[in-house]
Design a protein around this motif. Sequence first.
Motif, PDB file in Angstrom:
ATOM      1  N   PHE A 223       0.820  -1.208   0.000  1.00  0.00           N
ATOM      2  CA  PHE A 223       0.000   0.000   0.000  1.00  0.00           C
ATOM      3  C   PHE A 223       0.852   1.254   0.000  1.00  0.00           C
TER       4      PHE A 223
ATOM      5  N   LEU B 266     -10.275  10.981  -6.255  1.00  0.00           N
ATOM      6  CA  LEU B 266     -10.011  10.413  -4.930  1.00  0.00           C
ATOM      7  C   LEU B 266     -11.034   9.342  -4.579  1.00  0.00           C
ATOM      8  N   VAL B 267     -12.312   9.599  -4.900  1.00  0.00           N
ATOM      9  CA  VAL B 267     -13.344   8.592  -4.630  1.00  0.00           C
ATOM     10  C   VAL B 267     -13.019   7.316  -5.408  1.00  0.00           C
TER      11      VAL B 267
ATOM     12  N   ALA C  56     -10.075   6.330  -6.354  1.00  0.00           N
ATOM     13  CA  ALA C  56      -8.882   5.692  -5.786  1.00  0.00           C
ATOM     14  C   ALA C  56      -9.238   4.825  -4.586  1.00  0.00           C
ATOM     15  N   VAL C  57     -10.154   5.313  -3.735  1.00  0.00           N
ATOM     16  CA  VAL C  57     -10.478   4.512  -2.545  1.00  0.00           C
ATOM     17  C   VAL C  57     -11.299   3.285  -2.945  1.00  0.00           C
ATOM     18  N   LEU C  58     -12.052   3.383  -4.033  1.00  0.00           N
ATOM     19  CA  LEU C  58     -12.786   2.197  -4.495  1.00  0.00           C
ATOM     20  C   LEU C  58     -11.824   1.126  -5.005  1.00  0.00           C
TER      21      LEU C  58
ATOM     22  N   TYR D   7      -8.818   0.768  -3.863  1.00  0.00           N
ATOM     23  CA  TYR D   7      -8.215   0.216  -2.641  1.00  0.00           C
ATOM     24  C   TYR D   7      -9.151  -0.792  -1.998  1.00  0.00           C
ATOM     25  N   GLN D   8     -10.429  -0.486  -1.994  1.00  0.00           N
ATOM     26  CA  GLN D   8     -11.391  -1.369  -1.353  1.00  0.00           C
ATOM     27  C   GLN D   8     -11.416  -2.742  -2.038  1.00  0.00           C
TER      28      GLN D   8
ATOM     29  N   HIS E  24      -6.976  -3.793  -2.057  1.00  0.00           N
ATOM     30  CA  HIS E  24      -6.081  -3.435  -0.965  1.00  0.00           C
ATOM     31  C   HIS E  24      -4.727  -2.936  -1.419  1.00  0.00           C
TER      32      HIS E  24
ATOM     33  N   PHE F  48      -3.058   0.704  -3.737  1.00  0.00           N
ATOM     34  CA  PHE F  48      -3.342   1.893  -4.532  1.00  0.00           C
ATOM     35  C   PHE F  48      -2.592   1.857  -5.857  1.00  0.00           C
TER      36      PHE F  48
ATOM     37  N   ILE G 106     -21.513  14.238  -1.231  1.00  0.00           N
ATOM     38  CA  ILE G 106     -20.629  14.541  -2.363  1.00  0.00           C
ATOM     39  C   ILE G 106     -21.439  15.138  -3.514  1.00  0.00           C
TER      40      ILE G 106
ATOM     41  N   VAL H 298     -15.952  13.459   0.501  1.00  0.00           N
ATOM     42  CA  VAL H 298     -14.914  12.521   0.074  1.00  0.00           C
ATOM     43  C   VAL H 298     -14.115  12.020   1.280  1.00  0.00           C
TER      44      VAL H 298
ATOM     45  N   TYR I 204     -16.015   9.548   3.152  1.00  0.00           N
ATOM     46  CA  TYR I 204     -16.067   8.268   2.452  1.00  0.00           C
ATOM     47  C   TYR I 204     -14.824   7.429   2.752  1.00  0.00           C
ATOM     48  N   TYR I 205     -13.667   8.089   2.806  1.00  0.00           N
ATOM     49  CA  TYR I 205     -12.429   7.374   3.148  1.00  0.00           C
ATOM     50  C   TYR I 205     -12.523   6.805   4.553  1.00  0.00           C
TER      51      TYR I 205
ATOM     52  N   ILE J 163     -14.756   3.777   4.617  1.00  0.00           N
ATOM     53  CA  ILE J 163     -14.155   2.559   4.065  1.00  0.00           C
ATOM     54  C   ILE J 163     -13.090   2.010   4.999  1.00  0.00           C
TER      55      ILE J 163
ATOM     56  N   ARG K 142     -14.562  -0.312   7.663  1.00  0.00           N
ATOM     57  CA  ARG K 142     -15.218  -1.562   7.254  1.00  0.00           C
ATOM     58  C   ARG K 142     -14.769  -2.739   8.104  1.00  0.00           C
TER      59      ARG K 142
ATOM     60  N   ASP L 289      -8.847   0.051   9.350  1.00  0.00           N
ATOM     61  CA  ASP L 289      -7.732   0.007   8.395  1.00  0.00           C
ATOM     62  C   ASP L 289      -6.999   1.347   8.433  1.00  0.00           C
TER      63      ASP L 289
ATOM     64  N   VAL M  57      -4.615   2.543   6.501  1.00  0.00           N
ATOM     65  CA  VAL M  57      -4.073   3.114   5.262  1.00  0.00           C
ATOM     66  C   VAL M  57      -4.944   4.239   4.688  1.00  0.00           C
ATOM     67  N   PRO M  58      -6.267   4.024   4.489  1.00  0.00           N
ATOM     68  CA  PRO M  58      -7.067   5.130   3.949  1.00  0.00           C
ATOM     69  C   PRO M  58      -7.039   6.368   4.840  1.00  0.00           C
TER      70      PRO M  58
END
Lengths: 475, 117
Positions: free
Chosen positions: A59, A161-162, A164-166, A168-169, A172, A174, B10, B37, B40-41, B44, B47, B71, B73-74
């Motif tokens: 990551f 950014l949204v 990018a996090v999807l 990652y989800q 796991h 980037f 958003i 945004v 949202y991080y 996630i 989770r 988590d 990292v985010p």
Amino acid sequence: MNSLTIVWIALPFFLGFVVYLIPRLDRYLALATGLASATYALLLFLAASPLRLQLLDQFGVTLLLDSLSGYFILTNALVTMAVVLYCWSSDKTAFFYAQLIILHGSVNAAFACTDFISLYVALEVSGIAASLLIAYPRTDRSIWVALRYLFVSNTAMLFYLVGAVLVYQSSHTFSFVGLRQAPPEALALIFMGLLVKGGVFVSGLWLPLTHSESETPVSAMLSGAVVKAGVYPLVRAALEVEELDPLIRSFGVGTALLGVAYAVFEKDTKRMLAFHTVSQLGFILAAPEVGGFYALTHGLVKSALFLIAGSLPSRSLKDLQHQPIDARIWLALAVASFSISGFPLLSGFGAKVLTMQSLASWQVIAMNLAALGTAISFAKFIFLPSGGEQAVKPGFWLALGLLLGGLVAANLVYIEAYTVANIIKPLAIIAAGWLLYWLLFRRLTVKLPRLLEQFDHLIGVMSLSLVLLFWMVLA
Amino acid sequence: MLEAFVLITIICGFFGIIFKKNLLMKIISMDVMSTGVVAYYVLIAARSGLFTPILADFSAASPASPVAYADPVPQAVILTAIVIGFSIQALMLVGVMKLSHDNPTLEISQVELNNTP
């Protein structure tokens, strides 16, 4: 090589702040940064295998440096050096050079990284530095143009950014390879951000006003290097994840045609060059595997053209037809225009041939049409009358020597292009373009509406292109 | 449910950018959008669990159930984005301040009319 890479990435940011401490050294430090990047790019070409760096874990930050990024880095270095030389004896303050160095560094970082978050940081820093450079004259108009640029790019980056996090989800990580398992909405969001940032296709219409209303050296820097920071990740993504290749190629074709369609009718030199940048970005995306070389030639020629356009007596092509320009400036203008139209002996020829060879069959007609449009729009420059007298800035010829010299030297990279069939085709395209120019476009006055360039429409088109991308990814 | 609210935030911000006529309101809308945004991080990141990911000896306290960490990292990533976002916001507000000298209403159509060729 590993530690050298880290030092090279950090150097511009360090020097950018040193400039504030020792303002007297500003232009020397800026030139030194450009030289360092050029040297590093040459080292990359000599390196046997691509350099992959993974800092921390899966990551963390991942860097990938190979000859493709080498071309982009070299472009950035040469353009920066030319801009510094052009500004050498102007009264630009240390602030200008500091922002220039930081812009150079952030664009370099974007060319080196292969993960979404480092890319995000690099793109945002380049956006801030670029908008400060645009606003440098401190006039109302320049502040508005800078604000508009920052606003559009920041809104696009929020969508990114949204996305990018999807990514990652789902995987796991980037890193760009995570795109393979990513859901379609993540792809659509990320690509929308990058398309806007790179000035590609419908969402890239912020670019003409920004690039044409900036000061001459700043537009050269923006058009030559900064837009490529948004395009490079798309090229890289197409190469790393083969499934995305057709999508990127189709955007390349659309962009090439859109840009050239505007450029053919434009009567203002700087706006025409800016629209033409849009079209050339399409050429880079249309054939991702050879995009590096195309980016290098385009960067050199476009910054040269912007520097020349800044030294012409007027911006209106109509006025220029009655006002002879200096013969030496005309010569430089003609060399640059010939290169971008793909005339042999200059590197634009090799780049065009290489791109045309790696096109998929469904792209060929559209891209040849775009090449024809290029020839038409640059006939406007080539047939300007020469013979006048003009003074130019002292650094002008040095900067142009570097850029045009680079064009001739880069020609040697792909010497195999010189076969009879390859030479005849661009000549035929140029001849057809000139013919069309004399018969039709010289007299034609069509004023295309600027409605889509208004701020509200720029933002609104983003949501449309998001929907379009979503359907394209699903299909 | 929570995710839907975050996404609505958003989208509300985005529509604000389009529909508000005032430049200052547009910037505030952008802030709303970036708040969405960031949320949202965080969502996630949560989770996998809600506990702050600080490494400590929990095994002695509850050997049966492992701790559900969030988590990290985010969260680490979005910190960077928050800093960048607010510095851009500050820069834009400075630009708006300068523009307001000659365009006191800050209506976008007026600003655009005055400043495009």
